[in-house]
Design a protein around this motif. Structure first.
Motif, PDB file in Angstrom:
ATOM      1  N   TYR A   1       8.873 -39.939   9.968  1.00 55.85           N
ATOM      2  CA  TYR A   1       8.749 -39.050   8.813  1.00 55.85           C
ATOM      3  C   TYR A   1      10.145 -38.501   8.515  1.00 55.85           C
ATOM      4  CZ  TYR A   1       3.789 -38.632  10.320  1.00 55.85           C
ATOM      5  OH  TYR A   1       2.492 -38.862  10.690  1.00 55.85           O
TER       6      TYR A   1
ATOM      7  N   SER B   1       0.362 -31.109   4.055  1.00 57.53           N
ATOM      8  CA  SER B   1       0.919 -31.275   5.397  1.00 57.53           C
ATOM      9  C   SER B   1       1.598 -30.027   5.934  1.00 57.53           C
ATOM     10  CB  SER B   1       1.942 -32.413   5.366  1.00 57.53           C
ATOM     11  OG  SER B   1       3.007 -32.048   4.494  1.00 57.53           O
TER      12      SER B   1
ATOM     13  N   SER C   1       4.039 -29.149   0.466  1.00 57.40           N
ATOM     14  CA  SER C   1       2.670 -29.662   0.553  1.00 57.40           C
ATOM     15  C   SER C   1       1.837 -28.621   1.287  1.00 57.40           C
ATOM     16  CB  SER C   1       2.711 -30.999   1.301  1.00 57.40           C
ATOM     17  OG  SER C   1       1.421 -31.497   1.499  1.00 57.40           O
TER      18      SER C   1
ATOM     19  N   ASP D   1       2.356 -37.000   0.833  1.00 58.55           N
ATOM     20  CA  ASP D   1       2.875 -36.409   2.062  1.00 58.55           C
ATOM     21  C   ASP D   1       2.834 -37.423   3.200  1.00 58.55           C
ATOM     22  OD1 ASP D   1       0.375 -36.122   3.739  1.00 58.55           O
ATOM     23  OD2 ASP D   1      -0.241 -34.722   2.153  1.00 58.55           O
ATOM     24  N   ARG D   2       3.556 -37.102   4.253  1.00 55.98           N
ATOM     25  CA  ARG D   2       3.566 -37.882   5.496  1.00 55.98           C
ATOM     26  C   ARG D   2       3.997 -39.336   5.301  1.00 55.98           C
ATOM     27  NH1 ARG D   2      -1.278 -34.750   5.555  1.00 55.98           N
ATOM     28  NH2 ARG D   2      -1.479 -33.353   7.326  1.00 55.98           N
TER      29      ARG D   2
ATOM     30  N   SER E   1      -0.411 -39.825   2.745  1.00 60.39           N
ATOM     31  CA  SER E   1      -1.600 -39.033   2.487  1.00 60.39           C
ATOM     32  C   SER E   1      -1.295 -38.178   1.264  1.00 60.39           C
ATOM     33  CB  SER E   1      -1.893 -38.158   3.715  1.00 60.39           C
ATOM     34  OG  SER E   1      -3.074 -37.415   3.522  1.00 60.39           O
TER      35      SER E   1
ATOM     36  N   GLU F   1       7.913 -32.040   1.331  1.00 55.70           N
ATOM     37  CA  GLU F   1       7.847 -33.504   1.302  1.00 55.70           C
ATOM     38  C   GLU F   1       8.823 -34.100   0.286  1.00 55.70           C
ATOM     39  OE1 GLU F   1       6.160 -35.314   3.300  1.00 55.70           O
ATOM     40  OE2 GLU F   1       4.622 -34.005   4.162  1.00 55.70           O
TER      41      GLU F   1
END
Ligand code: ZN
Length: 291
Positions: free
Chosen positions: A143, A221, A214, A197-198, A162, A225
């Motif tokens: 990430y 998350s 986010s 996200d992620r 996601s 992001e």
């Protein structure tokens, strides 16, 4: 005689004028996507062409579950490739023709779900730097996390890709001096969209231009992001926008402006476009009428 004279004059003038003012040839690639590519491609085309900088062609792949072995767009004929494709993998030779063209100095724009595509292709993932879904996880790369004002690679295990509930959200500029961002407000409200996200990926030569928080309250998350990014890929430049899920999101002047400026930067390394007067502010979304 006068008409012939004018034609001759034009003939003599045009070759001298054309190289500097020649439009940038752009190719949008679509044909399979879990998003409505039939609706979004014409809008992307319109946004690029209204800058008067680009002429845009479209290469559409055969539909899902059909033979893609003959799908070989003439990438080399274009200065910039805009990816609006998220579907069955192309033949290795076609992916390689794309990545090697960009690596040799062309530009690319990765638009929204195009960063879901080709999870198994190392070269495509290096070109996009971060991607999501398609069973991406820690094997896909880290990430990208904002810690103490810097972006760091985080190898924590977990899913790649996601998004929470769709909502309008604040986009915050992290590289105000990048040509794509120069002159934009430090933060602006983006119209209702998916906040990816992620995302995970090789994150090589990645610069995060802008982020969005986010929020766990919208099932996010809890991280800032990456939303807009650039990737230096060989001699090529890549502009990656996670924004623009649908026509509602695409009407946002923040989406339109960053797409247009990011595409010009990816193609030429410069941005000549002015920031439009209807650009959104930190407290107000600004959307244009349906294209
Ligand atoms: Zn989406």
């Amino acid at each position: 005689m006068a008409r012939w004279g004018a034609a001759l004059l034009l003939f003599l003038l045009v070759p001298a004028v054309t190289p500097a003012g020649a439009p940038i040839k752009a190719l949008i690639v679509d044909g399979q996507n879990n998003h409505d590519w039939k609706a979004t491609t014409p809008v992307l085309k319109k946004f690029l062409e209204e800058t008067k900088l680009f002429t845009v062609d479209v290469a559409t792949s055969p539909p899902a579950k059909s033979d893609l072995s003959a799908f070989k767009p003439d990438f080399a004929a274009y200065r910039i490739i805009v990816l609006n494709y998220n579907g069955a993998p192309w033949p290795d030779a076609t992916i390689h023709a794309l990545t090697s063209h960009v690596r040799a100095g062309a530009g690319a724009v990765i638009y929204h779900a195009a960063d879901n595509a080709f999870p198994e292709s190392p070269e495509y993932n290096e070109m996009i730097a971060l991607g999501g879904w398609g069973n991406r996880d820690e094997k896909s790369g880290p990430y990208m996390r904002l810690r103490d004002g810097k972006f760091v690679a985080d190898m924590a295990p977990g899913r790649g890709g996601s998004h929470g509930m769709r909502h309008p959200f604040l986009v915050t500029v992290r590289e105000p001096n990048h040509p794509t961002m120069k002159g934009l407000p430090n933060a602006w409200m983006h119209a209702q969209d998916e906040l990816y996200d992620r995302l995970r990926g090789p994150v090589r030569n990645l610069t995060v231009l802008a982020t969005a928080f986010s929020d766990p309250q919208t099932k996010g998350s809890g991280e800032h992001e990456p939303m807009l990014m650039t990737i230096s890929y060989g001699k090529g430049r890549v502009f990656h926008t996670t924004l623009g899920h649908d026509l509602v999101a695409m009407k946002c002047v923040g989406f339109i402006t960053t797409l247009q400026r990011g595409a010009e930067w990816a193609a030429t390394g410069k941005v000549t476009q002015k920031v439009p007067p209807d650009f959104p502010t930190a407290d107000k979304v600004s959307a244009r009428e349906a294209p």
